[in-house]
Design a protein around this motif. Structure first.
Motif, PDB file in Angstrom:
ATOM      1  N   PRO A 163       0.821  -1.209   0.000  1.00  0.00           N
ATOM      2  CA  PRO A 163       0.000   0.000   0.000  1.00  0.00           C
ATOM      3  C   PRO A 163       0.855   1.259   0.000  1.00  0.00           C
ATOM      4  O   PRO A 163       2.001   1.245   0.458  1.00  0.00           O
ATOM      5  CB  PRO A 163      -0.817  -0.122   1.288  1.00  0.00           C
ATOM      6  N   GLU A 164       0.294   2.334  -0.505  1.00  0.00           N
ATOM      7  CA  GLU A 164       1.023   3.598  -0.600  1.00  0.00           C
ATOM      8  C   GLU A 164       1.541   4.035   0.768  1.00  0.00           C
ATOM      9  O   GLU A 164       0.810   4.014   1.761  1.00  0.00           O
ATOM     10  CB  GLU A 164       0.109   4.678  -1.174  1.00  0.00           C
ATOM     11  N   GLY A 165       2.800   4.410   0.802  1.00  0.00           N
ATOM     12  CA  GLY A 165       3.419   4.842   2.044  1.00  0.00           C
ATOM     13  C   GLY A 165       4.037   3.717   2.838  1.00  0.00           C
ATOM     14  O   GLY A 165       4.786   3.961   3.790  1.00  0.00           O
ATOM     15  N   LEU A 166       3.746   2.473   2.469  1.00  0.00           N
ATOM     16  CA  LEU A 166       4.295   1.314   3.179  1.00  0.00           C
ATOM     17  C   LEU A 166       5.089   0.402   2.241  1.00  0.00           C
ATOM     18  O   LEU A 166       5.340  -0.755   2.569  1.00  0.00           O
ATOM     19  CB  LEU A 166       3.167   0.519   3.850  1.00  0.00           C
ATOM     20  N   GLU A 167       5.460   0.940   1.071  1.00  0.00           N
ATOM     21  CA  GLU A 167       6.287   0.158   0.153  1.00  0.00           C
ATOM     22  C   GLU A 167       7.609  -0.178   0.840  1.00  0.00           C
ATOM     23  O   GLU A 167       8.197   0.650   1.528  1.00  0.00           O
ATOM     24  CB  GLU A 167       6.565   0.960  -1.121  1.00  0.00           C
ATOM     25  N   GLY A 168       8.077  -1.395   0.635  1.00  0.00           N
ATOM     26  CA  GLY A 168       9.304  -1.846   1.278  1.00  0.00           C
ATOM     27  C   GLY A 168       9.079  -2.463   2.643  1.00  0.00           C
ATOM     28  O   GLY A 168       9.999  -3.064   3.210  1.00  0.00           O
ATOM     29  N   GLN A 169       7.876  -2.321   3.178  1.00  0.00           N
ATOM     30  CA  GLN A 169       7.530  -2.895   4.480  1.00  0.00           C
ATOM     31  C   GLN A 169       6.397  -3.914   4.368  1.00  0.00           C
ATOM     32  O   GLN A 169       6.351  -4.878   5.123  1.00  0.00           O
ATOM     33  CB  GLN A 169       7.110  -1.781   5.450  1.00  0.00           C
ATOM     34  N   PRO A 202      -0.559   7.021  10.283  1.00  0.00           N
ATOM     35  CA  PRO A 202      -1.687   6.806  11.198  1.00  0.00           C
ATOM     36  C   PRO A 202      -2.755   5.857  10.666  1.00  0.00           C
ATOM     37  O   PRO A 202      -3.495   5.262  11.451  1.00  0.00           O
ATOM     38  CB  PRO A 202      -2.247   8.225  11.403  1.00  0.00           C
ATOM     39  N   ASP A 203      -2.848   5.705   9.345  1.00  0.00           N
ATOM     40  CA  ASP A 203      -3.880   4.846   8.765  1.00  0.00           C
ATOM     41  C   ASP A 203      -3.313   3.531   8.259  1.00  0.00           C
ATOM     42  O   ASP A 203      -3.921   2.869   7.411  1.00  0.00           O
ATOM     43  CB  ASP A 203      -4.588   5.578   7.626  1.00  0.00           C
ATOM     44  N   MET A 204      -2.146   3.106   8.768  1.00  0.00           N
ATOM     45  CA  MET A 204      -1.477   1.935   8.202  1.00  0.00           C
ATOM     46  C   MET A 204      -2.265   0.645   8.421  1.00  0.00           C
ATOM     47  O   MET A 204      -2.191  -0.258   7.588  1.00  0.00           O
ATOM     48  CB  MET A 204      -0.054   1.790   8.755  1.00  0.00           C
ATOM     49  N   LEU A 205      -3.032   0.537   9.488  1.00  0.00           N
ATOM     50  CA  LEU A 205      -3.794  -0.685   9.714  1.00  0.00           C
ATOM     51  C   LEU A 205      -4.904  -0.820   8.678  1.00  0.00           C
ATOM     52  O   LEU A 205      -5.084  -1.889   8.078  1.00  0.00           O
ATOM     53  CB  LEU A 205      -4.367  -0.698  11.129  1.00  0.00           C
ATOM     54  N   GLU A 206      -5.638   0.258   8.435  1.00  0.00           N
ATOM     55  CA  GLU A 206      -6.719   0.216   7.453  1.00  0.00           C
ATOM     56  C   GLU A 206      -6.162  -0.004   6.047  1.00  0.00           C
ATOM     57  O   GLU A 206      -6.739  -0.754   5.246  1.00  0.00           O
ATOM     58  CB  GLU A 206      -7.513   1.517   7.516  1.00  0.00           C
ATOM     59  N   LYS A 207      -5.037   0.646   5.749  1.00  0.00           N
ATOM     60  CA  LYS A 207      -4.409   0.452   4.442  1.00  0.00           C
ATOM     61  C   LYS A 207      -4.018  -1.003   4.224  1.00  0.00           C
ATOM     62  O   LYS A 207      -4.242  -1.565   3.140  1.00  0.00           O
ATOM     63  CB  LYS A 207      -3.164   1.338   4.317  1.00  0.00           C
ATOM     64  N   GLN A 208      -3.440  -1.620   5.238  1.00  0.00           N
ATOM     65  CA  GLN A 208      -3.013  -3.014   5.094  1.00  0.00           C
ATOM     66  C   GLN A 208      -4.209  -3.954   5.009  1.00  0.00           C
ATOM     67  O   GLN A 208      -4.170  -4.951   4.281  1.00  0.00           O
ATOM     68  CB  GLN A 208      -2.123  -3.407   6.275  1.00  0.00           C
ATOM     69  N   ASP A 243      -6.289  -5.269  18.014  1.00  0.00           N
ATOM     70  CA  ASP A 243      -6.546  -4.531  16.777  1.00  0.00           C
ATOM     71  C   ASP A 243      -6.056  -5.308  15.558  1.00  0.00           C
ATOM     72  O   ASP A 243      -6.702  -5.310  14.503  1.00  0.00           O
ATOM     73  CB  ASP A 243      -5.906  -3.139  16.825  1.00  0.00           C
ATOM     74  N   LEU A 244      -4.918  -5.993  15.699  1.00  0.00           N
ATOM     75  CA  LEU A 244      -4.401  -6.802  14.598  1.00  0.00           C
ATOM     76  C   LEU A 244      -5.317  -7.989  14.310  1.00  0.00           C
ATOM     77  O   LEU A 244      -5.587  -8.316  13.147  1.00  0.00           O
ATOM     78  CB  LEU A 244      -2.991  -7.292  14.910  1.00  0.00           C
ATOM     79  N   ARG A 245      -5.782  -8.639  15.366  1.00  0.00           N
ATOM     80  CA  ARG A 245      -6.680  -9.783  15.185  1.00  0.00           C
ATOM     81  C   ARG A 245      -7.974  -9.360  14.485  1.00  0.00           C
ATOM     82  O   ARG A 245      -8.442 -10.025  13.557  1.00  0.00           O
ATOM     83  CB  ARG A 245      -6.993 -10.439  16.528  1.00  0.00           C
ATOM     84  N   GLU A 246      -8.535  -8.261  14.950  1.00  0.00           N
ATOM     85  CA  GLU A 246      -9.801  -7.805  14.374  1.00  0.00           C
ATOM     86  C   GLU A 246      -9.650  -7.418  12.908  1.00  0.00           C
ATOM     87  O   GLU A 246     -10.572  -7.606  12.113  1.00  0.00           O
ATOM     88  CB  GLU A 246     -10.335  -6.621  15.187  1.00  0.00           C
ATOM     89  N   ALA A 247      -8.491  -6.885  12.554  1.00  0.00           N
ATOM     90  CA  ALA A 247      -8.276  -6.454  11.168  1.00  0.00           C
ATOM     91  C   ALA A 247      -7.999  -7.613  10.231  1.00  0.00           C
ATOM     92  O   ALA A 247      -8.535  -7.660   9.109  1.00  0.00           O
ATOM     93  CB  ALA A 247      -7.122  -5.449  11.119  1.00  0.00           C
ATOM     94  N   PHE A 248      -7.167  -8.566  10.665  1.00  0.00           N
ATOM     95  CA  PHE A 248      -6.622  -9.544   9.723  1.00  0.00           C
ATOM     96  C   PHE A 248      -7.249 -10.936   9.801  1.00  0.00           C
ATOM     97  O   PHE A 248      -7.300 -11.633   8.779  1.00  0.00           O
ATOM     98  CB  PHE A 248      -5.107  -9.660   9.921  1.00  0.00           C
ATOM     99  N   ILE A 249      -7.702 -11.381  10.951  1.00  0.00           N
ATOM    100  CA  ILE A 249      -8.205 -12.754  11.046  1.00  0.00           C
ATOM    101  C   ILE A 249      -9.441 -12.990  10.173  1.00  0.00           C
ATOM    102  O   ILE A 249      -9.548 -14.056   9.534  1.00  0.00           O
ATOM    103  CB  ILE A 249      -8.448 -13.148  12.520  1.00  0.00           C
ATOM    104  N   PRO A 250     -10.386 -12.042  10.074  1.00  0.00           N
ATOM    105  CA  PRO A 250     -11.503 -12.300   9.148  1.00  0.00           C
ATOM    106  C   PRO A 250     -11.049 -12.525   7.703  1.00  0.00           C
ATOM    107  O   PRO A 250     -11.638 -13.348   6.987  1.00  0.00           O
ATOM    108  CB  PRO A 250     -12.347 -11.020   9.274  1.00  0.00           C
TER     109      PRO A 250
END
Length: 417
Positions: A237-243, A269-275, A310-317
């Motif tokens: 995602p934009e701003g997180l290239e390379g990571q 600040p929006d890296m979780l939603e972007k990922q 927060d990680l579980r709620e974002a990614f496990i579904p």
């Protein structure tokens, strides 16, 4: 024989220890025109490309890669192809340096190549790599937990022991916290020196850990030393290239996330939603038989107190939706294998859920406070010695083995489709 008093023996012992520690950890930081820290990664298709990165003293002139198919191991081929690298200046607490990186393209699948890097006057020794076979169905890779250390001699011995026992490994994964202080260059100098002999022969697949964001003052930053030296696909995602990125090897799709939501909040600040949005599209687009996700912080962890909801709620579904087979993580410095999980429910059959693996540790740091949880089928705290994981894929069968550095088998499991 000369008899020393006990106090003198103690002083001598301490002195010898300091000398040994200095020799291992305080490796020279001087940068010269001669290339070092030669590193293989992928930024494109492993079948027909190879990315090579190295370091020299600060110079505006980009370096060169000479390469050819490996025919005679004793003589570097005359008339080898030449590619000009991209050069990037890197300012560190140890001074300024140049990072050179080139991606070789149009390579033959399943072919061994010889290469060297330099500037036309100063050349490295010759190295070798092998491209992925066309539609590779059988291959092996290595997985290492956190390598952060006081002395990177432990990382060196773990990595080299694993590679010597598995010379057929195509690449290796480090699930984050490669170093203890990610914005302190002496740590990277020690880590890369310790990786020499492996990282220049098989590619590393790196994952950002929380320690990659630490400065010497123990404040947070973006992991700029990590992204400068470890080149990965720029498809995140934009701003997180390379990571954040994904790639495919054989019949596996790998998705790599950055779990450092707290450490990088000020900068992204929006890296979780972007990922979350990126991972949805990334997994949706893949038709590979196997799906593996890499993330530093475990979604199902082994700490006494709960965290990372927060990680579980974002990614496990999304992991459940797209039936990801395995999630490899680090951070807790223990080896733990979950039952197949789907929606937090434990199953007996891997086809019913995802196996979550805490990968252990490959450096010096241990956590005695880590505990087994109800969702762990296997739990091992490697306080005695580091460990590593081998993963062998053979078509529709995936077999993993977990070893102590000394070669003792800790765990073994198989998934068949």
């Amino acid at each position: 024989m000369i008899a020393f008093p006990k106090s003198s023996k103690l002083i001598l012992t301490v002195f010898v220890f300091i000398v040994v520690l200095a020799a291992v950890f305080l490796t020279p930081l001087e940068v010269s025109a001669e290339p070092d820290h030669v590193t293989l990664t992928w930024t494109d298709n492993p079948q027909n490309t190879q990315t090579i990165t190295w370091r020299t003293e600060c110079s505006p002139t980009p370096g060169l890669v000479q390469y050819d198919e490996a025919i005679n191991d004793r003589v570097f081929p005359q008339g080898a192809l030449v590619v000009t690298a991209h050069v990037q200046g890197l300012a560190t607490d140890a001074g300024k340096m140049s990072i050179h990186s080139a991606t070789l393209k149009g390579l033959k699948a399943g072919t061994r190549y010889v290469y060297r890097v330099g500037d036309g006057q100063y050349w490295s020794r010759q190295y070798y790599f092998t491209t992925a076979a066309n539609k590779a169905q059988s291959f092996k890779f290595l997985v290492f937990g956190d390598s952060q250390s006081i002395s990177y001699s432990k990382w060196r011995s773990t990595l080299h022991s694993a590679y010597q026992a598995n010379r057929d490994a195509a690449f290796f994964i480090n699930v984050g916290d490669l170093v203890d202080v990610g914005q302190k260059y002496s740590e990277w100098n020690a880590w890369l020196n310790a990786s020499r002999g492996v990282i220049d022969t098989i590619p590393v697949v790196p994952v950002v850990g929380n320690h990659e964001t630490y400065t010497p003052e123990r404040i947070f930053s973006m992991p700029t030393f990590f992204t400068a030296q470890l080149k990965v696909p720029a498809n995140g995602p934009e701003g997180l290239e390379g990571q954040v990125y994904s790639f495919e090897y054989g019949n596996i799709h790998f998705s790599v996330l950055d779990s450092q939501i707290g450490e990088e909040r000020e900068f992204a600040p929006d890296m979780l939603e972007k990922q979350k949005n990126w991972l949805d599209n990334d997994l949706k687009a893949s038709d590979k038989l196997w799906k593996i996700l890499l993330i530093h912080r475990p979604l199902y962890h082994n700490r006494p107190q709960d965290s990372d909801t927060d990680l579980r709620e974002a990614f496990i579904p999304l992991i459940d939706k797209y039936k990801v087979d395995i999630v490899f993580s680090g951070h807790d410095h223990v080896y733990a294998r979950s039952y197949p999980l789907r929606g937090g429910v434990m199953f007996g059959d891997p086809s019913m859920g995802t196996i979550y693996i805490a990968s252990g540790r490959s450096g010096t740091k241990t956590y005695k406070s880590a505990i087994a949880k109800e969702y762990n089928k296997v739990f091992h705290n490697p306080v005695d010695e580091p460990n590593y994981i081998t993963v062998e894929v053979n078509g529709s069968t995936l077999q993993a083995k977990v070893f102590k550095q000394s070669g003792v088998l800790i765990d073994e499991w198989v998934i068949s489709k």
